[in-house]
Design a protein around this motif. Sequence first.
Motif, mmCIF file in Angstrom:
data_model
loop_
_atom_site.group_PDB
_atom_site.id
_atom_site.type_symbol
_atom_site.label_atom_id
_atom_site.label_comp_id
_atom_site.label_asym_id
_atom_site.label_seq_id
_atom_site.Cartn_x
_atom_site.Cartn_y
_atom_site.Cartn_z
ATOM 1 N N LYS A 297 -11.966 4.669 -13.753
ATOM 2 C CA LYS A 297 -10.557 4.906 -13.423
ATOM 3 C C LYS A 297 -10.328 6.412 -13.432
ATOM 4 O O LYS A 297 -10.579 7.083 -14.419
ATOM 5 N N GLN B 241 -6.199 8.252 -8.431
ATOM 6 C CA GLN B 241 -7.115 7.505 -7.567
ATOM 7 C C GLN B 241 -6.333 6.700 -6.537
ATOM 8 O O GLN B 241 -5.330 6.067 -6.847
ATOM 9 N N ASP B 242 -6.795 6.738 -5.311
ATOM 10 C CA ASP B 242 -6.196 5.989 -4.214
ATOM 11 C C ASP B 242 -6.287 4.494 -4.528
ATOM 12 O O ASP B 242 -7.333 3.999 -4.944
ATOM 13 N N LYS B 243 -5.178 3.760 -4.322
ATOM 14 C CA LYS B 243 -5.184 2.324 -4.625
ATOM 15 C C LYS B 243 -6.065 1.535 -3.663
ATOM 16 O O LYS B 243 -6.384 0.386 -3.903
ATOM 17 N N ASP B 244 -6.476 2.158 -2.566
ATOM 18 C CA ASP B 244 -7.304 1.487 -1.573
ATOM 19 C C ASP B 244 -8.793 1.769 -1.752
ATOM 20 O O ASP B 244 -9.584 1.538 -0.843
ATOM 21 N N ARG C 47 -12.172 2.221 -4.891
ATOM 22 C CA ARG C 47 -12.690 2.136 -6.259
ATOM 23 C C ARG C 47 -13.746 3.214 -6.438
ATOM 24 O O ARG C 47 -14.542 3.473 -5.537
ATOM 25 N N TRP D 81 -14.319 1.275 -0.499
ATOM 26 C CA TRP D 81 -12.995 1.217 0.084
ATOM 27 C C TRP D 81 -12.986 0.280 1.282
ATOM 28 O O TRP D 81 -14.038 -0.084 1.783
#
Length: 178
Positions: free
Chosen positions: A62, A66-69, A71, A92
């Motif tokens: 985490k 970080q972009d929610k789209d 990992r 992604w």
Amino acid sequence: MKKTITLFILSIPFFSHASLTSQDIPKCEEVGDSIEQILDNRTKETGIDFSLKDVFVVREIKEKGQDKDSRSCYALLRTETYNKLEILYSVWVENRRYFVEITDANPIIDAETMAKSTEELQNNLGEDKLKSFEMAKKHSDMKEACLALEVAKGFFLNAHNEQKYLKVNNLLKENCNK
């Protein structure tokens, strides 16, 4: 030198993609096939064997902002060349396909990897001395040819390469009366 080249080769991002049935981003442990495909492709491109043998740890990282789209993931692997290889990778989704990119890779050089590298180096040096033997023999410099064989014999002994050691020993007997 080989380790430096390997680190450079591993630091170049490489990608893989696959189709999805939903828009959900696959979990870090669900993209193992893509990671294996990337490593296999890198093996073909570089000649360094990154074939996946085992996976020790996989976890999501985490990151702030970080972009929610996407990992960010971490894995500790065993490959044919490295007993421990740490990789960071991103996963992604775009247009119903997920993508995997290895963004960083660092081998952990342990005693077994170091011994394997040392044996490989010893074998390479022994092969070079065998070539020196052939050239010296071709030019009728038997003193130099025999010296090259003696050195090659030592390299193959250090590499634990019994087959080459015996071959060189026979060449010594045939050409140098030893």
